[in-house]
Motif scaffolding. Structure first.
Motif, PDB file in Angstrom:
ATOM      1  N   TYR A  35       7.347 -11.174 -35.447  1.00  0.00           N
ATOM      2  CA  TYR A  35       8.529 -10.969 -34.613  1.00  0.00           C
ATOM      3  C   TYR A  35       8.550  -9.542 -34.076  1.00  0.00           C
ATOM      4  CZ  TYR A  35      10.893 -15.320 -35.952  1.00  0.00           C
ATOM      5  OH  TYR A  35      11.242 -16.628 -36.130  1.00  0.00           O
ATOM      6  N   TYR A 152      19.121 -17.987 -41.412  1.00  0.00           N
ATOM      7  CA  TYR A 152      17.739 -18.371 -41.709  1.00  0.00           C
ATOM      8  C   TYR A 152      17.349 -17.991 -43.128  1.00  0.00           C
ATOM      9  CZ  TYR A 152      12.793 -18.463 -42.214  1.00  0.00           C
ATOM     10  OH  TYR A 152      11.555 -18.700 -42.733  1.00  0.00           O
ATOM     11  N   PHE A 171       8.629 -24.133 -39.637  1.00  0.00           N
ATOM     12  CA  PHE A 171       9.674 -23.739 -38.696  1.00  0.00           C
ATOM     13  C   PHE A 171       9.444 -22.315 -38.191  1.00  0.00           C
ATOM     14  CE2 PHE A 171      12.244 -26.399 -41.876  1.00  0.00           C
ATOM     15  CZ  PHE A 171      11.807 -27.574 -41.292  1.00  0.00           C
ATOM     16  N   SER A 175       8.707 -20.889 -34.366  1.00  0.00           N
ATOM     17  CA  SER A 175       9.609 -19.932 -33.730  1.00  0.00           C
ATOM     18  C   SER A 175       8.933 -18.590 -33.462  1.00  0.00           C
ATOM     19  CB  SER A 175      10.864 -19.732 -34.586  1.00  0.00           C
ATOM     20  OG  SER A 175      10.537 -19.245 -35.857  1.00  0.00           O
ATOM     21  N   VAL A 178       7.417 -19.022 -30.221  1.00  0.00           N
ATOM     22  CA  VAL A 178       8.481 -18.953 -29.216  1.00  0.00           C
ATOM     23  C   VAL A 178       8.865 -17.507 -28.938  1.00  0.00           C
ATOM     24  CG1 VAL A 178      10.904 -19.539 -28.748  1.00  0.00           C
ATOM     25  CG2 VAL A 178       9.371 -21.250 -29.734  1.00  0.00           C
ATOM     26  N   ASN A 179       8.912 -16.697 -30.000  1.00  0.00           N
ATOM     27  CA  ASN A 179       9.263 -15.290 -29.837  1.00  0.00           C
ATOM     28  C   ASN A 179       8.287 -14.573 -28.907  1.00  0.00           C
ATOM     29  OD1 ASN A 179      10.724 -12.742 -30.783  1.00  0.00           O
ATOM     30  ND2 ASN A 179       8.625 -12.289 -31.368  1.00  0.00           N
ATOM     31  N   SER A 204      14.579 -16.591 -31.504  1.00  0.00           N
ATOM     32  CA  SER A 204      13.530 -17.228 -32.302  1.00  0.00           C
ATOM     33  C   SER A 204      14.004 -17.484 -33.731  1.00  0.00           C
ATOM     34  CB  SER A 204      12.278 -16.348 -32.310  1.00  0.00           C
ATOM     35  OG  SER A 204      11.802 -16.154 -31.000  1.00  0.00           O
ATOM     36  N   GLN A 205      14.682 -16.508 -34.332  1.00  0.00           N
ATOM     37  CA  GLN A 205      15.187 -16.700 -35.689  1.00  0.00           C
ATOM     38  C   GLN A 205      16.273 -17.766 -35.720  1.00  0.00           C
ATOM     39  OE1 GLN A 205      16.299 -13.071 -37.724  1.00  0.00           O
ATOM     40  NE2 GLN A 205      14.208 -12.875 -38.463  1.00  0.00           N
ATOM     41  N   LEU A 207      16.361 -20.390 -33.900  1.00  0.00           N
ATOM     42  CA  LEU A 207      15.651 -21.667 -33.891  1.00  0.00           C
ATOM     43  C   LEU A 207      15.176 -22.030 -35.293  1.00  0.00           C
ATOM     44  CD1 LEU A 207      14.450 -24.020 -32.291  1.00  0.00           C
ATOM     45  CD2 LEU A 207      12.452 -22.581 -31.823  1.00  0.00           C
ATOM     46  N   SER A 208      14.662 -21.044 -36.037  1.00  0.00           N
ATOM     47  CA  SER A 208      14.220 -21.287 -37.410  1.00  0.00           C
ATOM     48  C   SER A 208      15.374 -21.771 -38.275  1.00  0.00           C
ATOM     49  CB  SER A 208      13.648 -19.997 -38.013  1.00  0.00           C
ATOM     50  OG  SER A 208      12.440 -19.645 -37.397  1.00  0.00           O
TER      51      SER A 208
END
Length: 451
Positions: A35, A152, A171, A175, A178-179, A204-205, A207-208
């Protein structure tokens, strides 16, 4: 719940169980690092050196916030792991209900404190004026959505408490990708600046967290409380809050020490900030296996403590210690050989002064990684035993040690003092933890059974 996803830490052979449980945590931690590292790489390459320094100047604050949320989630997970080891399923649901309530309250408080104190803190740290606005833009985005990180880390902590470290990995992997995509989209195509890197991290987090919740609902209903489980139980709330705050505060004290140390780094200029940022990021990756195995020891110890298996706890400490020492020696050798290349790549720079200082940090600190590895194992074992004060004392040692270095030593030694600060503090912390652990009644009982 599929049994394949859950590792039996109470009855299975210890080494295979620890490795099976630790490996998904290792991969999860790896992608968690991605991240912030993606932010650093993309910001450095597409926005420039000052923007990289702006993100780097907030590293200690970023670690402070994320470390607190992670500590709270893991701390509450320790209590739930103890109930799981004792197979008290009613208590598990009541404890999960309490963690949701406590997590919502704590995330709101952290967000409020962040809004009130963030800009003054950046100024107090001596963040160079030319990068101060960008630093604030980046870190304010993280703070404004800290509830996402809380969510998360709470869900991931719950899954790990019952021996399932695999689910959160999938997961987080998704993500993390995605980040990176969002970083590239926001920065290179939409030209949204440094703040968008923080936005990509939060999205992104989030989404996790959402994926973790739906997995728990479908595959791990043992962790999903019903309305009747949301009831006041003073002892349970105090236990969860005490353990969560103890681990959250412990991580915060470590990060506060790093924030104080960051003020000395910031005073040395943007090149040193970039060198330190790159070196710390490399160090974070190098130490991931140590953190993963020691994190496994926490859940292993807590479940076996609930199951009253003190002999397995002692054996687990021995096996875990040998694993982390082996890795620390291996990675020390790699850093001595390739640190210059690593620093140049992460910093996206060929500046010899930057590379020289970043490499020196890695080479010197890595000599002390075996000490750090034992520190992590012993501290996490004490946490798994439900100890709140003893691991916290080690964090106070670290905090006061860093303060002493900033006031007394670094002004005389410049960047060399910054490099030596943490290794010397690690030695003091490890001595305290060795004494605390081997005088604990459970460990003494386990040693008697083993012998």
């Amino acid at each position: 719940m599929k049994k394949k996803a859950t590792v039996d830490l109470v009855h299975s052979p210890i080494l295979p169980a620890l490795l099976s449980f630790a490996f998904p945590i290792l991969l999860s931690n790896l992608f968690q690092q991605l991240y912030n590292t993606a932010d650093i790489l993309i910001v450095g390459r597409f926005i420039g050196g000052p923007a990289l320094a702006a993100v780097g100047a907030t590293t200690a604050i970023f670690d402070l916030i994320i470390g607190f949320t992670l500590g709270v989630g893991n701390g509450m997970g320790v209590v739930i792991a103890r109930f799981y080891g004792a197979r008290d399923f009613k208590k598990i649901k009541e404890a999960v209900a309490a963690t949701w309530i406590l997590g919502a309250i704590l995330s709101s408080l952290v967000t409020l404190l962040g809004f009130l104190g963030l800009y003054p803190l950046l100024q107090l740290l001596g963040t160079p004026k030319e990068i101060l606005p960008q630093s604030y833009q980046y870190i304010s985005m993280i703070v404004s959505c800290v509830g996402v990180s809380f969510a998360y880390n709470l869900f991931a902590g719950l899954l790990r408490a019952i021996g399932n470290s695999l689910a959160a990995l999938g997961f987080l992997l998704f993500s993390a990708l995605v980040n990176i995509i969002l970083d590239l989209l926001f920065i290179t195509y939409l030209h949204m600046g440094v703040q968008s890197a923080g936005l990509a991290t939060i999205l992104s987090q989030g989404l996790s967290a959402i994926l973790c919740f739906f997995y728990i609902r479908k595959k791990a209903p043992i962790l999903l409380p019903e309305r009747k489980h949301f009831k006041w139980n003073q002892d349970l709330y105090l236990d969860l809050l005490g353990q969560g705050l103890a681990m959250g505060l412990m991580n915060s004290l470590v990060s506060i020490g790093s924030v104080i140390l960051q003020s000395s780094v910031n005073s040395l200029g943007t090149i040193i900030i970039s060198a330190q940022t790159a070196a710390r990021r490399i160090m974070s990756f190098a130490l991931l296996p140590l953190a993963s195995i020691s994190s496994s020891i926490t859940t292993f110890t807590s479940q076996n403590y609930g199951a009253k298996r003190s002999d397995r706890i002692v054996k687990g400490i021995s096996i875990g210690s040998r694993l982390v020492i082996f890795w620390s020696l291996l990675v020390s050798g790699l850093l001595f050989l390739f640190s210059e290349r690593f620093v140049s790549f992460i910093a996206s720079s060929s500046d010899p002064y930057l590379i020289q200082n970043g490499s020196a940090y890695l080479k010197i600190s890595s000599i002390f990684y075996p000490v750090l590895s034992l520190l992590l194992i012993y501290r996490n074992c004490l946490q798994g035993l439900g100890q709140k004060l003893l691991p916290l004392i080690s964090s106070f040692i670290e905090l006061f040690g860093k303060i002493a270095f900033v006031i007394l030593i670094i002004p005389q030694t410049s960047y060399l003092g910054i490099i030596l600060c943490e290794p010397i503090v690690w030695i003091l912390m490890t001595l305290q933890l060795i004494y605390s652990l081997y005088h604990h009644p459970v460990i003494q009982e386990g040693r008697r059974i083993k012998n």
